[in-house]
Design an enzyme around this catalytic site. Structure first.
Site, PDB file in Angstrom:
ATOM      1  N   CYS A 125      11.621  -6.124   5.897  1.00  0.00           N
ATOM      2  CA  CYS A 125      10.618  -7.188   5.942  1.00  0.00           C
ATOM      3  C   CYS A 125      11.220  -8.539   6.338  1.00  0.00           C
ATOM      4  O   CYS A 125      10.565  -9.351   6.966  1.00  0.00           O
ATOM      5  CB  CYS A 125       9.874  -7.266   4.618  1.00  0.00           C
ATOM      6  SG  CYS A 125       8.774  -5.845   4.413  1.00  0.00           S
ATOM      7  N   VAL A 128       0.864  -1.172   0.000  1.00  0.00           N
ATOM      8  CA  VAL A 128       0.000   0.000   0.000  1.00  0.00           C
ATOM      9  C   VAL A 128       0.907   1.229   0.000  1.00  0.00           C
ATOM     10  O   VAL A 128       1.547   1.529   1.009  1.00  0.00           O
ATOM     11  CB  VAL A 128      -0.930   0.018   1.245  1.00  0.00           C
ATOM     12  CG1 VAL A 128      -1.800   1.266   1.244  1.00  0.00           C
ATOM     13  CG2 VAL A 128      -1.776  -1.248   1.307  1.00  0.00           C
ATOM     14  N   GLU A 129       0.983   1.894  -1.150  1.00  0.00           N
ATOM     15  CA  GLU A 129       1.857   3.055  -1.264  1.00  0.00           C
ATOM     16  C   GLU A 129       1.180   4.300  -0.707  1.00  0.00           C
ATOM     17  O   GLU A 129      -0.031   4.344  -0.500  1.00  0.00           O
ATOM     18  CB  GLU A 129       2.236   3.273  -2.729  1.00  0.00           C
ATOM     19  CG  GLU A 129       3.084   2.156  -3.275  1.00  0.00           C
ATOM     20  CD  GLU A 129       3.492   2.345  -4.711  1.00  0.00           C
ATOM     21  OE1 GLU A 129       4.378   1.587  -5.147  1.00  0.00           O
ATOM     22  OE2 GLU A 129       2.945   3.218  -5.424  1.00  0.00           O
ATOM     23  N   GLU A 182       4.462  -7.567   3.137  1.00  0.00           N
ATOM     24  CA  GLU A 182       4.730  -8.383   4.317  1.00  0.00           C
ATOM     25  C   GLU A 182       4.131  -7.766   5.578  1.00  0.00           C
ATOM     26  O   GLU A 182       3.680  -8.485   6.477  1.00  0.00           O
ATOM     27  CB  GLU A 182       6.240  -8.575   4.507  1.00  0.00           C
ATOM     28  CG  GLU A 182       6.908  -9.347   3.384  1.00  0.00           C
ATOM     29  CD  GLU A 182       7.349  -8.466   2.213  1.00  0.00           C
ATOM     30  OE1 GLU A 182       8.213  -8.927   1.449  1.00  0.00           O
ATOM     31  OE2 GLU A 182       6.843  -7.329   2.049  1.00  0.00           O
ATOM     32  N   CYS A 194      12.412  -7.115   1.260  1.00  0.00           N
ATOM     33  CA  CYS A 194      13.456  -6.146   1.592  1.00  0.00           C
ATOM     34  C   CYS A 194      14.031  -6.486   2.972  1.00  0.00           C
ATOM     35  O   CYS A 194      13.490  -7.326   3.694  1.00  0.00           O
ATOM     36  CB  CYS A 194      12.890  -4.725   1.574  1.00  0.00           C
ATOM     37  SG  CYS A 194      11.716  -4.351   2.893  1.00  0.00           S
ATOM     38  N   CYS A 221       4.840  -2.301   2.995  1.00  0.00           N
ATOM     39  CA  CYS A 221       5.179  -3.469   2.190  1.00  0.00           C
ATOM     40  C   CYS A 221       4.095  -4.533   2.355  1.00  0.00           C
ATOM     41  O   CYS A 221       3.366  -4.552   3.349  1.00  0.00           O
ATOM     42  CB  CYS A 221       6.527  -4.030   2.622  1.00  0.00           C
ATOM     43  SG  CYS A 221       7.921  -2.946   2.332  1.00  0.00           S
TER      44      CYS A 221
END
Length: 151
Positions: free
Chosen positions: A113, A60-61, A72, A110, A70
């Protein structure tokens, strides 16, 4: 569209893991719901808990990039909201929003995460990476955890 023909060779190797097929399908499905107006890169995460529950999340940006979530993060939130527990299997897929669902390749979480996953990992957690299944220790060696905190 062809699935494996359009995937990078490393991602095709990950596709050969039959035990991850339900998680790959779930991650690809939830990635379609991602909110990605800036990067246009949809990510879906799916995990299997010790008690057999499937948990999922998508990215969700946000215009304030630092508060973007992210996939995750959403998955771990669902894990906790659903009663907690530990993850035994995990997969993350991603790709440009113009790709079809089946074309979203296995991607690595990443560093942030990976740390998040390690906190909620069962001792036998297996992460599907583009190179194939890996232990959490291989994905995040020498992870910082609760035992590293002072009493």
């Amino acid at each position: 569209m062809s699935t494996s023909a359009s995937l990078p060779p490393r991602a095709r190797a990950a596709e050969a893991e039959p035990e991850f097929a339900p998680l790959l399908a779930a991650a690809r499905e939830i990635a379609e719901r991602a909110y990605t107006p800036y990067s246009r890169f949809r990510v879906g995460a799916a995990g299997l808990t010790e008690d057999g529950r499937l948990v999922r999340g998508c990215n969700v940006e946000n215009a304030g990039y630092g508060v973007t979530l992210c996939a995750e993060c959403g998955m771990i939130s669902e894990l906790i909201a659903g009663g907690g527990g530990k993850l035994r299997r995990f997969v993350c897929v991603g790709g440009d929003e113009q790709l079809g669902r089946e074309e979203r390749a296995v991607v690595m979480p990443c560093g942030r995460c990976r740390q998040l996953l390690s906190e909620h990992a069962a001792p036998d957690l297996v992460v599907l990476t583009p190179e194939g299944p890996r232990s959490m220790d291989a994905v995040l060696p020498q992870a910082f955890g609760p035992a590293d905190l002072r009493p």
